[in-house]
Design a protein around this motif. Structure first.
Motif, PDB file in Angstrom:
ATOM      1  N   PRO A 188       0.767  -1.294  -0.152  1.00  0.00           N
ATOM      2  CA  PRO A 188      -0.084  -0.115   0.119  1.00  0.00           C
ATOM      3  C   PRO A 188       0.838   1.285   0.018  1.00  0.00           C
ATOM      4  CG  PRO A 188      -0.095  -1.105   2.194  1.00  0.00           C
ATOM      5  CD  PRO A 188       0.820  -1.967   1.256  1.00  0.00           C
ATOM      6  N   ALA A 189       0.473   2.496  -0.605  1.00  0.00           N
ATOM      7  CA  ALA A 189       0.949   3.800  -0.860  1.00  0.00           C
ATOM      8  C   ALA A 189       1.301   4.264   0.533  1.00  0.00           C
ATOM      9  CB  ALA A 189       0.367   4.350  -1.702  1.00  0.00           C
ATOM     10  N   LEU A 190       0.436   4.215   1.469  1.00  0.00           N
ATOM     11  CA  LEU A 190       0.330   4.799   2.908  1.00  0.00           C
ATOM     12  C   LEU A 190      -0.211   3.820   3.744  1.00  0.00           C
ATOM     13  CD1 LEU A 190      -0.901   8.540   1.701  1.00  0.00           C
ATOM     14  CD2 LEU A 190       1.436   7.670   2.450  1.00  0.00           C
ATOM     15  N   GLN A 191      -0.057   4.271   5.008  1.00  0.00           N
ATOM     16  CA  GLN A 191      -0.815   3.442   6.241  1.00  0.00           C
ATOM     17  C   GLN A 191      -2.457   3.737   6.196  1.00  0.00           C
ATOM     18  OE1 GLN A 191       0.867   4.078  10.243  1.00  0.00           O
ATOM     19  NE2 GLN A 191      -1.424   3.990  11.060  1.00  0.00           N
ATOM     20  N   GLY A 192      -2.963   2.841   6.548  1.00  0.00           N
ATOM     21  CA  GLY A 192      -4.365   2.678   6.176  1.00  0.00           C
ATOM     22  C   GLY A 192      -5.270   1.434   6.527  1.00  0.00           C
ATOM     23  N   PHE A 193      -6.462   1.218   6.042  1.00  0.00           N
ATOM     24  CA  PHE A 193      -7.190   0.131   6.365  1.00  0.00           C
ATOM     25  C   PHE A 193      -7.997  -0.248   5.158  1.00  0.00           C
ATOM     26  CE2 PHE A 193      -9.529   4.064   7.393  1.00  0.00           C
ATOM     27  CZ  PHE A 193     -10.814   3.594   6.667  1.00  0.00           C
ATOM     28  N   ILE A 194      -8.593  -1.469   5.288  1.00  0.00           N
ATOM     29  CA  ILE A 194      -9.350  -2.065   4.582  1.00  0.00           C
ATOM     30  C   ILE A 194     -10.751  -2.561   5.057  1.00  0.00           C
ATOM     31  CG2 ILE A 194     -10.040  -4.188   3.114  1.00  0.00           C
ATOM     32  CD1 ILE A 194      -7.169  -4.566   2.013  1.00  0.00           C
TER      33      ILE A 194
END
Length: 817
Positions: free
Chosen positions: A501-507
């Motif tokens: 993923p390009a940046l920290q995050g969530f699904i």
């Protein structure tokens, strides 16, 4: 819970092979499938090498093919283009409106046939002389399975097929009565019907076998056919131009079985294999004998010349016998009692597997170096290539690859030693339909549904190579009628992976006919490849939606489903616990309660919230650690357990935001307790619940595997066994240990990798199916991380764990079905 009786037993599979696999243009695969304890049938994996194509039969009864497709012999309905790797499983014909699977396969020169689980026969490929058995209405070729073939009646009663063999341009089957029927080319009398060498596009009346005997098996060669009778005698018919009928001097065609062959020392035969112009038999004691043409040394007798009748046995070495034999155009191979494969005869294309050499080999002279030092079970030979079925169900091939017949996605060059195993598409591992009450979850062999990266495949070719997902994009995933999940399924057991993923995050995964919820299925850091298991409700049309917070590649694997009559209640994900201030839960309870301390236990009420019934005994949850201060773990357990178990639900690194899902037992008051090893914020989302039922049985987590020295398992088994090697498969016994009964069909587990040497993945699967193209856990170098999954057990109650990279490994079991 060990005393509970299982109510929904799935179909079992086995990796044993019954029968001889014969070659060139001939293959006999398997016998009638064996009945399992629940009355279903077990399918023996098999390989069938044709002219320049190859097919595989999987333990789930699916057929996949690769190589030359000039006449549609791959069966995939495509416009007859070569395939250098296995195609998606072939759509076998329905019988009486019901779907079918295969129990045996055979590959001829340019056609392929299968025996279906109904006992019917379906064929596809070239049909210029009627070799598909479709009658006068058949066309010149069929690119998809056609039929069923109309088998002859015996005594006024309909028949079914138990075995099949495909010659160059004819096909023969053994019927359930022990009779033999053939169809296709009769240029040399190979149909055995005593006719005037006229092609027959329909199965002949049962052949008159010598002594009015029945047949155990049949093998169709280029233009002759042989059978092993029920008394171990061998009889052959068709062309005898090179002595391949074994009946002594004389080269006249024989148009019907007319006697039996004199085998060495009065022995009986266990199997026979018909090549182009020679024949080999495996005798009851494991000796081999061959007769017919010997232009390349294919008789294995030291180049003593062609033989018109069996003349002694082949020297296999001291205390060495044969388990299988396969004859081809100009070479022969055998599987020995040591598990070795050995070949002799023509090596012009590297088909002997003995390395760089184009010289003929006139006698068995050494073992083929099989991948990973594996043992062979059976062999099948094409015109210019050879294939071996390995213990465990893998397939490896070598020799000519001009049409992709080796299945290794190569450049078409000859391969003179086996390089790797063929990557066979995964097929379902399903329970038999009907007869199930209190149904919970149904497990299938893991199958990939979404693969956004180019060049990588899904189980059926859908939703692969669709490109990276954008930030804040929603991807609809079709689940029904894929990877063994039927229409009407209400929820899917999935493993969702974020790749770079390009940046920290969530699904967030959710049913597509609901609003996107305030919940997360998977949390990730920048550049991290990571996955998480979840049970996600499906929409009314069988879809789930995946919201990607940041740009990334995405993978979605399915490991099971809940059927329409399930007792499992699923819901749109809802947040039950949120320790951070300013963030909401579904009902305002357990929100903003502050960071959890190291070694703190937090109690969370589950029942009576988010639609979870007060009588629920287990919940489907997703637990996330937010920015823990140090590396550590979380353990989830029912609050009324006698003590906190020696197990981990979630492993994390310092500062990492990471989640893990699972099915967790609740206390008598409907609560879970969460032990936080290190200080952190914490969130809990719920996606479903279970009533008090035997369909799904969560337990207090227990450690079943621990590779590290000095760290125990709950019963002392499978502990301290050392680092797992790269590409190693570890077998773990689950059924019959602790609270898991002998007849459990699947395990609810949490699997963790400890300090892997390199970035990679783990795949967990039932040991009696081929390793699927799917991942259970994705990790980075040095990362300690866990994931939850529900995995089908093998017939003997085991799971297999494939470790892509070297690592320590732990497995905790949290329930069973």
């Amino acid at each position: 819970m060990p005393g509970r009786t299982r109510r929904n037993r799935r179909a079992l599979t086995t990796t044993a092979v019954a029968g001889a696999l014969v070659a060139t243009a001939a293959l006999l695969a398997g016998s009638a499938p064996a009945a399992t304890a629940d009355g279903s049938t077990a399918v023996a994996p098999a390989v069938a090498a044709g002219g320049d194509h190859t097919c595989a039969l999987t333990a789930a009864g699916a057929v996949t093919c690769w190589g030359d497709d000039a006449f549609g012999q791959l069966g995939n309905g495509d416009p007859r283009s070569d395939a250098f790797a296995p195609t998606a499983p072939i759509a076998l014909p329905q019988v009486n409106g019901a779907p079918t699977t295969a129990t045996a396969i055979a590959a001829g020169q340019n056609h392929t046939c299968a025996v279906l689980n109904t006992g019917d026969v379906a064929c596809w490929g070239q049909n210029d002389v009627g070799q598909l058995g479709l009658g006068a209405a058949g066309g010149d070729f069929e690119t998809s399975p056609a039929g069923p073939v109309q088998l002859p009646s015996v005594g006024g009663n309909p028949t079914t097929a138990t075995a099949i063999s495909a010659g160059s341009s004819h096909t023969c089957a053994v019927l359930n009565t022990g009779d033999v029927t053939c169809w296709g080319s009769d240029s040399s009398g190979q149909l055995g019907n005593g006719g005037a060498n006229e092609n027959d596009p329909s199965p002949s009346a049962p052949l008159l076998l010598p002594g009015d005997r029945t047949a155990n098996e049949v093998s169709a060669g280029r233009d002759h056919t042989c059978a092993v009778l029920d008394n171990g005698a061998v009889t052959c018919w068709g062309s005898d131009a090179d002595g391949q009928l074994g009946n002594g001097p004389g080269s006249a065609n024989v148009t019907a079985p007319s006697g039996t062959i004199s085998l060495p020392n009065g022995a009986t035969a266990a199997a026979v294999s018909s090549g182009n112009a020679h024949t080999c038999a495996r005798l009851s004691g494991g000796a081999l004998t061959c007769w017919g043409a010997d232009f390349f040394g294919q008789l294995g007798n030291g180049l003593a010349g062609s033989e018109e009748a069996p003349n002694g046995t082949i020297d296999l070495g001291t205390n060495t016998t044969a388990l299988d034999v396969a004859a081809s155009a100009g070479h022969t191979c055998a599987v020995l009692n040591t598990g070795a494969a050995t070949c002799w005869g023509n090596d012009a294309f590297g088909q002997l597997g003995n390395g760089p050499s184009a010289d003929n080999v006139v006698a068995p002279s050494g073992a083929v170096a099989l991948p990973g030092g594996a043992s062979a079970i059976a062999m099948s030979l094409g015109l210019r290539h050879s294939c071996a079925l390995l213990a465990g169900g893998d397939i490896t091939c070598w020799g000519a690859d001009g049409s992709g017949q080796l299945g290794i996605d190569g450049d078409g060059s000859n391969v003179d030693t086996p390089l790797e195993v063929v990557d066979i598409p995964v097929t379902p591992h399903n329970p038999p339909p009907g007869g199930m009450d209190d149904v919970g979850v149904v497990t299938v062999a893991p199958g990939r549904l979404v693969e956004t990266r180019l060049g990588l495949s899904t189980v059926d070719g859908e939703q692969n190579g669709i490109g990276p997902r954008a930030a804040r994009q929603v991807t609809t995933v079709n689940v029904w009628d894929r990877a063994g999940v039927p229409s009407g399924a209400t929820a899917a057991l999935v493993n969702i992976g974020a790749v770079n993923p390009a940046l920290q995050g969530f699904i967030t995964a959710y049913p597509c006919d609901a609003d996107q919820p305030e919940a997360s299925t998977l949390n990730y850091a920048t550049g991290q490849t990571i996955s998480n298991g979840a049970v996600i409700a499906l929409s009314a049309t069988g879809t789930l939606c995946v919201y990607t917070h940041r740009a990334m590649d995405l993978i979605v694997d399915v490991t099971g489903y809940t059927p329409a009559d399930t007792v499992v209640e699923t819901n749109t994900p809802a947040r039950l616990l949120e320790t951070r201030t300013g963030r909401d839960t579904i009902d305002g309870q357990s929100e903003g309660i502050g960071q959890r301390a190291a070694r703190q236990v937090t109690e969370v009420q589950v029942t009576g919230r988010a639609g979870i019934d007060a009588t629920a005994t287990a919940a489907i949850l997703n637990i996330a650690a937010i920015s823990p201060l140090l590396q550590g773990f979380i353990t989830v357990f029912p609050c009324d357990a006698a003590e906190r178990p020696e197990a981990s639900t979630l492993n994390y690194a310092a500062g990492q935001t990471i989640a893990n899902g699972g099915i967790f037992a609740l206390s008598a008051t409907g609560t879970i307790c969460i032990y936080t090893h290190r200080a952190m914020d914490l969130i809990v989302d719920v996606t479903g619940s279970l009533p008090d039922t035997d369909a799904v049985n969560p337990i207090i987590p227990a450690r079943f595997l621990e590779t590290r020295q000095g760290s125990p398992t709950f019963d002392g088994q499978s502990q301290g066994i050392g680092l797992r090697a790269a590409r190693q498969v570890t077998t773990l016994q689950v059924a019959g240990r602790g609270d898991i009964p002998d007849d459990a069909t699947s395990a609810i587990l949490n699997i963790a990798t400890i300090n892997p040497a390199l970035q990679g993945f783990i795949t967990v699967y039932p040991c009696d199916v081929d390793r699927p193209e799917a991942s259970t856990l994705n990790y980075q170098a040095g990362q300690t991380i866990a994931n939850n999954a529900v995995i089908a057990l093998s017939a003997s109650g085991t799971i297999c764990v494939y470790t892509h990279r070297q690592m320590d490994l732990i497995v905790d079991i949290t329930g069973w079905t």
